[in-house]
Motif scaffolding. Structure first.
Motif, PDB file in Angstrom:
ATOM      1  N   GLY A 146      20.144   8.792   8.707  1.00  0.00           N
ATOM      2  CA  GLY A 146      20.884   9.395   7.606  1.00  0.00           C
ATOM      3  C   GLY A 146      22.203   9.987   8.067  1.00  0.00           C
ATOM      4  O   GLY A 146      22.591   9.908   9.236  1.00  0.00           O
ATOM      5  N   THR A 147      22.905  10.626   7.130  1.00  0.00           N
ATOM      6  CA  THR A 147      24.251  11.122   7.418  1.00  0.00           C
ATOM      7  C   THR A 147      24.243  12.312   8.362  1.00  0.00           C
ATOM      8  O   THR A 147      25.225  12.549   9.065  1.00  0.00           O
ATOM      9  CB  THR A 147      24.964  11.513   6.115  1.00  0.00           C
ATOM     10  OG1 THR A 147      24.165  12.467   5.412  1.00  0.00           O
ATOM     11  CG2 THR A 147      25.192  10.290   5.245  1.00  0.00           C
ATOM     12  N   GLY A 148      23.139  13.093   8.364  1.00  0.00           N
ATOM     13  CA  GLY A 148      23.079  14.245   9.252  1.00  0.00           C
ATOM     14  C   GLY A 148      24.046  15.334   8.818  1.00  0.00           C
ATOM     15  O   GLY A 148      24.244  15.550   7.630  1.00  0.00           O
ATOM     16  N   PRO A 149      24.721  15.997   9.778  1.00  0.00           N
ATOM     17  CA  PRO A 149      24.615  15.723  11.218  1.00  0.00           C
ATOM     18  C   PRO A 149      23.307  16.242  11.806  1.00  0.00           C
ATOM     19  O   PRO A 149      22.698  17.158  11.268  1.00  0.00           O
ATOM     20  CB  PRO A 149      25.812  16.480  11.801  1.00  0.00           C
ATOM     21  CG  PRO A 149      26.013  17.625  10.846  1.00  0.00           C
ATOM     22  CD  PRO A 149      25.691  17.088   9.485  1.00  0.00           C
ATOM     23  N   PHE A 150      22.909  15.640  12.922  1.00  0.00           N
ATOM     24  CA  PHE A 150      21.701  16.028  13.624  1.00  0.00           C
ATOM     25  C   PHE A 150      22.030  16.413  15.066  1.00  0.00           C
ATOM     26  O   PHE A 150      22.900  15.822  15.694  1.00  0.00           O
ATOM     27  CB  PHE A 150      20.696  14.867  13.678  1.00  0.00           C
ATOM     28  CG  PHE A 150      20.315  14.303  12.341  1.00  0.00           C
ATOM     29  CD1 PHE A 150      19.467  14.995  11.488  1.00  0.00           C
ATOM     30  CD2 PHE A 150      20.795  13.064  11.931  1.00  0.00           C
ATOM     31  CE1 PHE A 150      19.108  14.458  10.251  1.00  0.00           C
ATOM     32  CE2 PHE A 150      20.451  12.523  10.698  1.00  0.00           C
ATOM     33  CZ  PHE A 150      19.600  13.223   9.861  1.00  0.00           C
ATOM     34  N   THR A 151      21.306  17.401  15.558  1.00  0.00           N
ATOM     35  CA  THR A 151      21.235  17.639  16.996  1.00  0.00           C
ATOM     36  C   THR A 151      19.800  17.334  17.394  1.00  0.00           C
ATOM     37  O   THR A 151      18.868  17.937  16.852  1.00  0.00           O
ATOM     38  CB  THR A 151      21.582  19.094  17.361  1.00  0.00           C
ATOM     39  OG1 THR A 151      22.904  19.398  16.890  1.00  0.00           O
ATOM     40  CG2 THR A 151      21.530  19.295  18.869  1.00  0.00           C
ATOM     41  N   VAL A 152      19.625  16.384  18.304  1.00  0.00           N
ATOM     42  CA  VAL A 152      18.288  15.925  18.673  1.00  0.00           C
ATOM     43  C   VAL A 152      18.054  16.186  20.157  1.00  0.00           C
ATOM     44  O   VAL A 152      18.834  15.739  21.008  1.00  0.00           O
ATOM     45  CB  VAL A 152      18.107  14.424  18.382  1.00  0.00           C
ATOM     46  CG1 VAL A 152      16.701  13.959  18.786  1.00  0.00           C
ATOM     47  CG2 VAL A 152      18.370  14.129  16.901  1.00  0.00           C
ATOM     48  N   ILE A 193      17.519  19.444  14.906  1.00  0.00           N
ATOM     49  CA  ILE A 193      18.259  20.441  14.138  1.00  0.00           C
ATOM     50  C   ILE A 193      19.078  19.688  13.106  1.00  0.00           C
ATOM     51  O   ILE A 193      19.871  18.803  13.449  1.00  0.00           O
ATOM     52  CB  ILE A 193      19.183  21.277  15.044  1.00  0.00           C
ATOM     53  CG1 ILE A 193      18.373  22.005  16.121  1.00  0.00           C
ATOM     54  CG2 ILE A 193      19.985  22.282  14.217  1.00  0.00           C
ATOM     55  CD1 ILE A 193      19.235  22.644  17.199  1.00  0.00           C
ATOM     56  N   VAL A 194      18.885  20.009  11.851  1.00  0.00           N
ATOM     57  CA  VAL A 194      19.585  19.319  10.764  1.00  0.00           C
ATOM     58  C   VAL A 194      20.771  20.162  10.307  1.00  0.00           C
ATOM     59  O   VAL A 194      20.660  21.378  10.152  1.00  0.00           O
ATOM     60  CB  VAL A 194      18.641  19.062   9.577  1.00  0.00           C
ATOM     61  CG1 VAL A 194      19.379  18.341   8.448  1.00  0.00           C
ATOM     62  CG2 VAL A 194      17.428  18.250  10.019  1.00  0.00           C
ATOM     63  N   GLY A 195      21.915  19.507  10.110  1.00  0.00           N
ATOM     64  CA  GLY A 195      23.080  20.195   9.586  1.00  0.00           C
ATOM     65  C   GLY A 195      24.003  20.767  10.637  1.00  0.00           C
ATOM     66  O   GLY A 195      25.026  21.377  10.308  1.00  0.00           O
ATOM     67  N   LEU A 253      24.975  12.935  24.378  1.00  0.00           N
ATOM     68  CA  LEU A 253      25.045  11.526  24.006  1.00  0.00           C
ATOM     69  C   LEU A 253      25.430  11.496  22.532  1.00  0.00           C
ATOM     70  O   LEU A 253      24.669  11.928  21.671  1.00  0.00           O
ATOM     71  CB  LEU A 253      23.702  10.835  24.231  1.00  0.00           C
ATOM     72  CG  LEU A 253      23.140  10.931  25.662  1.00  0.00           C
ATOM     73  CD1 LEU A 253      21.767  10.290  25.726  1.00  0.00           C
ATOM     74  CD2 LEU A 253      24.088  10.278  26.652  1.00  0.00           C
ATOM     75  N   THR A 254      26.617  11.015  22.237  1.00  0.00           N
ATOM     76  CA  THR A 254      27.158  11.185  20.889  1.00  0.00           C
ATOM     77  C   THR A 254      26.910   9.980  20.005  1.00  0.00           C
ATOM     78  O   THR A 254      26.945   8.833  20.446  1.00  0.00           O
ATOM     79  CB  THR A 254      28.665  11.472  20.947  1.00  0.00           C
ATOM     80  OG1 THR A 254      29.323  10.387  21.604  1.00  0.00           O
ATOM     81  CG2 THR A 254      28.948  12.758  21.698  1.00  0.00           C
ATOM     82  N   ALA A 255      26.666  10.274  18.750  1.00  0.00           N
ATOM     83  CA  ALA A 255      26.507   9.259  17.711  1.00  0.00           C
ATOM     84  C   ALA A 255      27.420   9.629  16.557  1.00  0.00           C
ATOM     85  O   ALA A 255      27.994  10.723  16.531  1.00  0.00           O
ATOM     86  CB  ALA A 255      25.050   9.211  17.248  1.00  0.00           C
ATOM     87  N   THR A 256      27.543   8.732  15.603  1.00  0.00           N
ATOM     88  CA  THR A 256      28.388   9.051  14.447  1.00  0.00           C
ATOM     89  C   THR A 256      27.728  10.069  13.528  1.00  0.00           C
ATOM     90  O   THR A 256      28.406  10.682  12.708  1.00  0.00           O
ATOM     91  CB  THR A 256      28.705   7.776  13.653  1.00  0.00           C
ATOM     92  OG1 THR A 256      27.491   7.108  13.334  1.00  0.00           O
ATOM     93  CG2 THR A 256      29.618   6.851  14.434  1.00  0.00           C
ATOM     94  N   ASN A 257      26.422  10.249  13.646  1.00  0.00           N
ATOM     95  CA  ASN A 257      25.734  11.234  12.796  1.00  0.00           C
ATOM     96  C   ASN A 257      25.097  12.362  13.599  1.00  0.00           C
ATOM     97  O   ASN A 257      24.201  13.041  13.112  1.00  0.00           O
ATOM     98  CB  ASN A 257      24.690  10.559  11.897  1.00  0.00           C
ATOM     99  CG  ASN A 257      23.528   9.979  12.676  1.00  0.00           C
ATOM    100  OD1 ASN A 257      23.617   9.787  13.889  1.00  0.00           O
ATOM    101  ND2 ASN A 257      22.431   9.695  11.977  1.00  0.00           N
ATOM    102  N   GLY A 258      25.556  12.565  14.837  1.00  0.00           N
ATOM    103  CA  GLY A 258      25.029  13.686  15.587  1.00  0.00           C
ATOM    104  C   GLY A 258      25.118  13.523  17.090  1.00  0.00           C
ATOM    105  O   GLY A 258      25.860  12.681  17.603  1.00  0.00           O
ATOM    106  N   THR A 259      24.340  14.347  17.769  1.00  0.00           N
ATOM    107  CA  THR A 259      24.343  14.381  19.234  1.00  0.00           C
ATOM    108  C   THR A 259      22.913  14.412  19.746  1.00  0.00           C
ATOM    109  O   THR A 259      22.062  15.111  19.182  1.00  0.00           O
ATOM    110  CB  THR A 259      25.093  15.626  19.752  1.00  0.00           C
ATOM    111  OG1 THR A 259      26.445  15.579  19.298  1.00  0.00           O
ATOM    112  CG2 THR A 259      25.078  15.699  21.274  1.00  0.00           C
TER     113      THR A 259
END
Length: 333
Positions: A66-72, A111-113, A164-170
């Motif tokens: 999804g759009t996130g952003p997310f921290t995983v 972590i969402v948002g 490690l970066t993504a378009t919808n989070g890290t």
């Protein structure tokens, strides 16, 4: 074979994405015809196949696309294998209850948002945030991070490969699966609450033994609300009472009295800060009084403790913690 097949399909999709986009150094992930790279893609690109299998088994792949952003905080393969070995869980054959448990464990890493880099965490030093996993009454669980010696999550998991970066989070790769936190998790991981831990341990030595540590460590216990005094608060109350510390000698706070004091800090329900009401609060030890206008607790002796507004709603799987700046006492003679 089912999970292996699904993981293979995810890897195939990822490789196709790479092949179709053909991104050059000048490409922008928001450009026409250029595919986004989600946290799932980044996980697969870094060999986190066990995480991918677990996400697939619990229907969380779409969520993290999804759009996130997310921290995983993403456990490596060894961490997941250790979890599966220790629990006997089989991702190919999960019962409904097991699937719900694994799903909640996975969400405990998300972590969402917020898109938090390691620099963000280090600049903060330490603190609490919420994850997507839930506990009593559907409240989102908390996560404690401390960067004194690397980035450590809940006193348990260390970040091995950050940012490690993504378009919808890290994604930050961690070395262990982060357990669903208990009240004990947050008491033991935060150095500012070390005297509370010592008090719980000392109360356990009394006769009869009071199993505080076992209880606050038990994910199935409670839920409880704990008003947790800081180290400074414990030091102040010992000075106030003219005592030197915990012990059974003259001038020491013995185990039986420590137990009595601790009971005044525990409520037999999960009460978040917005659920506190002005008036009587019934603890396991007796009644105290809350004032939600000033965010204070007053004991039977008229002693006022402030609830630390920046340290409330620390949500565990077996209860919630609110930090306070003064120890609550039972009625003194």
């Amino acid at each position: 074979m089912k999970i292996i097949s699904k993981t293979f399909k995810l890897l195939t999709v990822f490789l196709l994405v790479l092949g179709v986009t053909g991104c050059s150094d000048d490409d922008d992930n928001n450009g026409p015809g250029v595919q986004t790279t989600t946290v799932v893609d980044v996980a697969l690109a870094n060999g986190l196949t066990s995480l991918a299998a677990a996400l697939e088994a619990t229907d969380l792949v779409t969520t993290l696309q999804g759009t996130g952003p997310f921290t995983v905080f993403a456990p490596d393969n060894d961490a997941f294998n250790a979890l599966l070995t220790a629990t006997g869980l089989d991702l190919n054959n999960l019962s409904a209850a097991e699937e719900a448990l694994v799903r909640n464990i996975l969400l405990n890493h998300v972590i969402v948002g917020q898109n938090l880099s390691s620099t963000d965490l280090v600049n903060a030093g330490s603190g609490y945030t919420n994850v997507a996993a839930t506990g009593p009454n559907g409240e989102n669980l908390s996560l404690y991070f401390n960067t004194t010696n690397g980035v450590v999550i809940n006193g348990q998991s260390t970040v091995d490969m950050p940012d490690l970066t993504a378009t919808n989070g890290t994604i930050h790769i961690v070395d262990t699966v982060i357990d669903l936190p208990t009240i004990a998790t947050f008491a033991t991981s935060n150095p500012a609450l070390s005297t509370l831990v010592a008090a719980l341990q000392y109360a356990d030595t009394g006769t009869p033994t009071v199993p505080y540590i076992n209880t606050v460590s038990d994910a199935d216990a409670g839920p409880f609300t704990v008003f947790a005094p800081t180290n400074t608060a414990f030091g102040d109350v010992l000075t106030e009472l003219g005592l030197s510390g915990f012990g059974e000698g003259m001038g020491e706070l013995n185990a039986a009295t420590t137990d009595t004091v601790l009971l005044y800090h525990i409520v037999g329900a999960n009460v978040q800060s917005n659920q506190l009401t002005t008036g009587t609060v019934t603890t396991l030890g007796g009644d105290i009084t809350a004032d939600t206008s000033n965010f204070t607790l007053t004991d039977a002796n008229g002693r006022v403790s402030n609830i630390v507004t920046s340290l409330v709603d620390i949500q565990a799987i077996n209860g919630v913690v609110h930090v306070i700046d003064k120890v609550i006492l039972f009625p003194l003679p």
